[in-house]
Design an enzyme around this catalytic site. Structure first.
Site, PDB file in Angstrom:
ATOM      1  N   ASP A   1       0.871  -1.176   0.000  1.00  0.00           N
ATOM      2  CA  ASP A   1       0.000   0.000   0.000  1.00  0.00           C
ATOM      3  C   ASP A   1       0.907   1.224   0.000  1.00  0.00           C
ATOM      4  O   ASP A   1       2.072   1.144   0.403  1.00  0.00           O
ATOM      5  CB  ASP A   1      -0.893  -0.015   1.242  1.00  0.00           C
ATOM      6  CG  ASP A   1      -1.843   1.165   1.288  1.00  0.00           C
ATOM      7  OD1 ASP A   1      -2.300   1.599   0.225  1.00  0.00           O
ATOM      8  OD2 ASP A   1      -2.098   1.670   2.394  1.00  0.00           O
TER       9      ASP A   1
ATOM     10  N   ASP B   1      -1.569  -0.998   5.919  1.00  0.00           N
ATOM     11  CA  ASP B   1      -1.780  -0.400   7.232  1.00  0.00           C
ATOM     12  C   ASP B   1      -2.977  -0.998   7.958  1.00  0.00           C
ATOM     13  O   ASP B   1      -3.322  -0.573   9.051  1.00  0.00           O
ATOM     14  CB  ASP B   1      -1.935   1.118   7.121  1.00  0.00           C
ATOM     15  CG  ASP B   1      -3.068   1.526   6.185  1.00  0.00           C
ATOM     16  OD1 ASP B   1      -3.840   0.642   5.785  1.00  0.00           O
ATOM     17  OD2 ASP B   1      -3.167   2.719   5.859  1.00  0.00           O
TER      18      ASP B   1
END
Length: 1305
Positions: free
Chosen positions: A525, A946
């Site tokens: 990400d 995350d």
């Protein structure tokens, strides 16, 4: 038009002809006949939890035969049935139709192929009718009804005729039979079952007592049950494990065979291992129980009908049912269920689920006329849903109104329930290593059976008793199949887990550590993972109407744009504004400034402004303040606004303030400003929509004078604006910023005339249209300091890196270049697609990204026309091969293009999976799909995120690493401390490789250990001899256990090597290694056996017989060294020279093979750095030499080893053992560990049988470079040879796909 006719139309449009859909489209009477004849069905089709269900009915004659078999087997068959309940079901039941079944067999469709058995139960039909099954096919579950007269009845549709409906429970979830679909449906709640209109209607009065009772019977209590098993129960569970059962059998056998000391030691070690395991399991279960216990024991307020009068009452949370109306107090509460907010606003802390510590604003469900017909779904409506396990910090409401939410899911179906469910019932890891180990154990067992037959024949010929033959033969089986093999293979994982913990990487699935060593592609990400969490406000670029040319940028600005001379009245970008001068450059009435002030979901908690970091940065730059008004303050807004914003105190231009006040004709109230702006309604940001908006009214405005402010992805914002308001150079300016890595936000607004009531009911799509473009905001998202170094390590190790982000494509490309994921000299190809319509097919076109190494790639000038189109069967595509091919190139796509390729260009999916590097504007579901695509080309995938929008991808990948420390991190097998950044990825892969190589080494050592001992005993059986009890004890408990524990302690190598570790236990290298060492040790043992028999002092007499015999010392001086051991009781003929020599020699073999298999570089630190292992080997070597040369006779008598009288022989034997060590180590180093040797062997004609099939991704890559007679096939899958061409899809337009896209928007 009837429902089934409408569905038939949809199916014809999509071309779907699956059998289950055909069943679904039949009329009710026809469906009944089909359903009654179905013997199997598919549950949760096309999902990761897909199950095949088979019906079984009790067979009495099979049950009788099974019972007799259990008696004949002495109960052993019951143990087999415990391990394999599906075998028990087949032995006692017969296949039948689902409707007649008493039990069902469930089989997963994934690679694990697990099986489960569940009992069929019945529930009353009136309860079943509470279930809402909206459509006849799961493939059409998201489509709107085709006619308006289709109504849901009590959230349910009749699912069966008669008085009862069948159902079963699996993994704490209830599945109920649906006759229309001819399958079982998971019984959840109102999610995907009720319309928004029904939810709003049910929030008015609450449930009646009878309705509540029925729902409680159907859905069960709202509890997440995590039982803490008793110690005895856990102990029985451990003992009945096949590993411990085999050990128990071996211990009992050894006791009966009078190996009491050895059996006792093994028993004590097994008990200690089992007790340690059950204590750890119980501790983990207790932690989980503590996490959910509070959820089960809290009191909540609900609105229910008491004596037909809606009243707020307090109940226990376990009594909540779907449809209950939950009343949220102003002070907040912990959520014990999933509930859809229908009135008021809630500020919620969702860190437990998302990992984000930022409070989230939840707004009521939409109530527009068209929106009310939508089916409620927690995914698109998550901004209106309060999730179980989260905490409501505070509420906002209008005077006299309650903040209400309708319960939609309870128990294990809630967000927290699913989280706990994934822990209690995790998806098993596809442990290829363990499967290979069991295959090899099967091979060892085959060898043992051959030894069994050999022993029976040899001992029978020697006239041994049946008892001795039986015990000797079975003993050979317990030797050949080491019961400690599975445990020994996990030692490396345990050490790796401890090392990871010291490096702040926590693991909840230790089995995944080995898999992480096989990772060859890592998906990252971007925001919060590769880059910093926070954003810095860099530039503000307003769009204004200009009447003359204006300079766009100052000379020192980072972006240089060639200004054009705009026409009169044409919007253009103004001078770039520094955030520090924002309040100076823009006055409080400026629409761009007001958009920055109002368009967000920030809130004040304990006097501190909190919310999304991006919103916070933008709001702080305006220097305005948020005011949460008291009841008295609400009067000036006619009780409409719940929050308003106030500009800073104006100290510079007092004249401006006074002139505004004079125009209004009145002075503002005390403490207020003439520019105060109040919030009327908020439309929170949604990742699928890529935007957020707000309806506001200024303090001086008339009641109906309102404004809409919107912000979001610039491309999305521009598409919602009137074309005349968007600057002509919009794309040029946007590209200039995004190419430099800035995150861009677009702003827009419009005037709107609404009453407060209409503003609360207006649809979002009606608000977010025909806007006026205001400008762009540039925010800088800096790379984390660890990111570039971590990516360089992965690149050096030939591990591919991929970026998966929800950000803009050009911004993602900029970060990819800055981080080194894409080098300046490498080409990047961008996909451009158009969506399919009813009249036009989908199209795909590849083009070069700007500022890449395009000059080295092949020229496609002859195909540069954008009008040129080819179809899948066109054979006119030329190739670009050889020298013109770029050394390395990448593909980059947006989420929209990714979805189009998935749906309409399946032939490109593999290419995208192999060469795709940047995936931008990806939704959470698309991230999960990408993980599956990467795995489909035989990649071992690691996902690092995350934990917020990456939960699905983290679970789907082979290895998931969450950089969040909240409870949401259980979605990933690994959780890393945020300070490490993505540096945790190389660390995990290094440790995974070390653990994997350790497991391979331990497997080879344990397998060879059993075969060495097998050969030793087989040789001794030929002489009717054996090893003594203490000899076994010394080998198995001292040498093997010490070596097994210490040889696995090698640390991971300090850097990632470009050589990848072996992936299979049955690879050619592994088999040749084991076969070579088997031949080596067997040859050396046979050499020692014949060598000892050639010595002059050798005799077949027992010590007692030799003591009474006359020794010829003249011809053999060594006979003078013979020690009298006639007083030693030897019932098993272990005091032989062969037994002593082979015992000593095999002790050296175990140590030398452990050294040979302690592979160091390039995956582990060198063996000499494993100080404990080296020390242990030296101690073992010293003690073995002590036994050979220096042990007193009393020690030999105790161990029952016959003293060899010839020191010269002993020295030569030690020398031969040293020779074996040298040969074994060089065999591993020079042949087995040399990849070049194996590449040559596999390339030779005589080793075709040893060639393994290459991974699928290599087959795809091969298509880029091969030349042949099918150029079109290569051209289709090679973007480099197809730049500038437009490909058209041969797949027809799918109405369902189009609808799903629209509903997400």
């Amino acid at each position: 038009m009837g429902m089934e006719q409408c569905y038939t139309t949809e199916e014809e449009a999509s071309g779907n002809t699956d059998s289950d859909i055909v069943v679904a489209l039949l009329p009710q009477t026809a469906t009944q006949g089909v359903a009654e004849s179905i013997t199997q069905c598919t549950i949760n089709p096309d999902s990761t939890s897909e199950l095949i269900c088979y019906g079984y009915q009790r067979s009495y004659w099979k049950s009788i035969l099974a019972g007799l078999s259990v008696l004949c087997s002495g109960g052993f068959l019951l143990l087999i049935f415990y391990w394999r309940p599906d075998w028990k079901l087949r032995c006692t039941h017969s296949r039948t139709t689902i409707m007649k079944a008493s039990q069902v067999l469930l089989r997963t469709t994934d690679e694990t192929n697990q099986v489960f058995v569940s009992k069929i139960k019945e529930i009353p039909l009136e309860l079943a009718n509470l279930i809402s099954i909206r459509y006849a096919s799961p493939h059409l579950a998201d489509l709107q009804p085709c006619t308006d007269n289709e109504a849901l009845v009590d959230y349910g549709t009749e699912t069966s005729s008669g008085s009862a409906v069948i159902c079963f429970k699996h993994h704490s979830l209830k599945y109920i039979w649906n006759k229309t679909l001819a399958t079982f449906i998971e019984l959840g709640g109102l999610d995907k079952q009720a319309t928004l209109e029904q939810i709003h209607q049910d929030s008015t009065n609450g449930l009646q007592p009878e309705d509540k009772d029925n729902r409680l019977k159907l859905f069960g209590p709202n509890v997440i049950t995590v039982k803490i098993p008793a110690y005895l129960q856990l102990l029985l569970f451990e003992i009945l494990n096949p590993f411990y059962v085999f050990q128990l059998f071996a211990v009992i056998f050894w006791v009966l065979d009078e190996y009491v000391i050895y059996a006792s030691a093994i028993f004590v070690m097994s008990v200690i291992s089992a007790v340690t395991s059950l204590i750890e399991v119980r501790r983990e279960r207790f932690k989980l129980h503590q996490m959910v216990e509070f959820h089960n024991e809290m009191k909540v307020q609900v609105l229910r009908q008491i004596n037909e009068d809606p009243q707020v009452t307090e109940i226990w949370s376990k009594d909540l049912v779907p449809g209950d109306v939950l009343v949220v107090p102003p002070s907040g509460m912990q959520l014990a269920c999933d509930a859809a907010l229908v009135s008021g606003t809630c500020i919620v802390n969702e860190s437990m689920l998302t990992g984000e510590s930022v409070p989230v604003t939840k707004t009521p469900l939409p109530s527009g006329e068209n929106e009310l017909k939508d089916i409620y779904d927690t995914t698109p409506h998550k901004r209106h849903t309060l999730f179980c396990g989260t905490e409501v910090l505070q509420t906002r409401f209008y005077r006299g109104e309650l903040v209400k939410a309708v319960v939609v899911r309870t128990g294990y179906h809630t967000a927290k329930g699913k989280l706990v469910h994934s822990i209690l019932y995790p998806k098993p890891v596809d442990m290829k290593l363990l499967r290979d180990a069991y295959r090899f154990v099967g091979l060892l067992f085959t060898i043992a059976m051959a030894g069994f037959v050999y022993t029976v024949v040899i001992m029978a010929n020697d006239g041994e008793s049946v008892r001795d033959i039986f015990f000797s033969a079975v003993d050979l089986i317990t030797i050949s199949v080491p019961p400690a093999l599975p445990l020994a293979m996990t030692i490396g994982i345990i050490y790796a887990q401890l090392r990871l913990k010291k490096q702040k990487i926590h693991c909840i699935s230790p089995q995944r550590i080995n898999i992480s060593g096989q990772v060859d592609v890592v998906a990252f990400d971007k925001t919060g993972t590769m880059t910093e969490d926070g954003l810095d406000l860099s530039h503000i670029i307003p769009s204004l109407l200009k009447t003359s040319p204006t300079s766009y940028m100052q000379s020192d600005d980072p972006v240089t744009i060639d200004p054009a001379t705009p026409e009169t009245g044409t919007p253009t970008f103004h001078l770039v504004i520094d955030p520090e001068n924002l309040t100076i450059e823009l006055n409080p009435q400026d629409e761009l400034l007001q958009c920055m002030v109002t368009c967000h979901t920030l809130t004040t908690i304990d006097g501190k402004v909190m919310g999304d970091p991006l919103d916070l940065k933008m709001f702080e730059a305006t220097k305005w303040s948020i005011v949460e008004p008291s009841v008295e303050d609400e009067s000036k807004y006619d009780q409409l606004q719940i929050t308003y914003f106030r500009p800073p105190v104006e100290k510079v231009d007092d004249t401006l303030v006074e002139s505004i006040d004079l125009q209004s004709g009145q002075s503002p109230p005390r403490g207020s400003s003439s520019h105060d702006i109040g919030i009327v309604r908020q439309f929170p940001f949604a990742s699928t929509l890529q935007r957020a908006s707000v309806i506001v009214r200024a303090y001086r405005a008339k009641p109906k004078e309102m404004k809409v402010y919107l912000k979001g992805a610039p491309e999305m914002v521009a598409s919602l604006c009137a074309p005349s308001s968007v600057p002509n150079d919009f794309h040029q300016v946007l590209k200039s910023y995004t190419q430099q890595g800035f995150r861009m936000i677009g702003m827009a607004c419009k005037d709107i005339s609404l009453t407060w009531l209409k503003a609360q009911k207006i649809e979002r799509r009606a608000v977010e249209c025909d806007l006026k473009f205001l400008g762009l905001i540039a925010l800088q998202n800096k790379l984390k300091p660890q990111s570039k170094g971590a990516l360089e390590k992965l690149d050096t190790a030939n591990i591919r890196s991929v970026m998966v982000t929800g950000d803009n494509l050009l911004t993602a490309l900029s970060v990819a270049h800055e981080s080194g994921m894409i080098r300046p000299s490498e080409d990047v190809l961008l996909a451009t697609t158009t969506e399919a319509t009813e009249n036009l097919p989908a199209t795909l076109k590849w083009k070069y990204a700007e500022n890449t190494g395009r000059s080295r790639s092949c020229s496609r000038s002859s195909f540069s026309s954008s009008d040129e189109r080819i179809s899948k069967k066109d054979h006119s595509v030329s190739l670009c091969m050889g020298e013109q091919m770029a050394p390395k190139w990448h593909l980059a796509v947006s989420g929209k293009d990714f979805e189009t390729i998935q749906n309409y260009f399946p032939e490109w999916i593999e290419v995208l999976s192999v060469k795709g590097t940047v995936f931008a504007r990806m939704s959470p579901d698309q991230k999960t799909e990408l993980m599956a695509n990467l795995q489909s080309v035989d990649h071992h995938v690691c996902m690092c995120g995350d934990g917020a929008n990456d939960c699905g991808a983290l679970k789907r990948a082979h290895t998931g690493i969450s950089l969040s420390e909240h409870e949401a991190s259980v979605a990933a097998p690994f959780t890393s401390h945020t300070d490490l950044g993505i540096e945790c990825v190389p660390t995990l892969i290094r440790e995974g490789r070390a653990a994997l190589v350790t497991s391979f080494g331990m497997f080879k050592f344990m397998a060879l250990y059993s075969l060495i001992q097998f050969c030793t005993i087989t040789i001794l059986y030929s002489e009717s001899s054996n090893l003594s009890d203490l000899m076994y004890l010394y080998i198995d408990l001292i040498i093997i256990d010490v070596v097994a524990v210490t040889m696995s302690r090698n640390h991971a190598c300090k850097f990632l090597h470009n050589k990848h570790p072996p992936y299979s236990l049955v690879s050619l290298e592994m088999l040749v290694s084991l076969l070579g060492h088997i031949i080596l040790q067997l040859g050396f043992q046979v050499l020692i056996y014949f060598y000892v028999r050639q010595q002059c002092w050798y005799t077949t007499l027992t010590p007692g017989q030799a003591h009474n015999a006359t020794l010829n010392i003249t011809n053999c001086p060594q006979l003078g060294n013979v020690v009298d051991q006639s007083d030693v009781v030897d019932d098993f003929n272990v005091l032989t020279y062969e037994a002593s020599a082979l015992f000593y020699f095999s002790s050296f073999l175990y140590m030398s093979t452990s050294l040979a298999f302690s592979r160091g570089f390039p995956f582990r630190t060198p063996i000499y750095k494993n100080y404990l292992f080296i020390f242990s080997l030296l101690v073992l070597l010293g003690f073995t030499l002590f036994m050979i040369f220096g042990a007193p006779i009393s020690f030999d008598n105790f161990v029952m080893v016959r003293r060899i009288p010839d020191p010269i022989f002993l020295l030569i034997m030690v020398g031969i053992a040293g020779g074996h060590f040298i040969v074994a180590v060089f065999f591993e180093m020079i042949l087995i560990e040399r990849s070049a040797v194996w590449d040559w062997i596999r390339g030779s004609t005589f080793a075709k049988w040893g060639r393994r099939a290459p991974p699928k991704r290599f087959k795809v890559l091969r298509g880029y470079f091969q030349t042949g007679e099918t150029p079109m096939e290569i051209g289709v899958i090679n973007p480099m040879s197809s730049v500038g061409l437009t490909f058209t899809s041969t797949i027809k337009y799918d109405a369902k796909i189009d609808y799903c896209k629209k509903t997400r928007l």
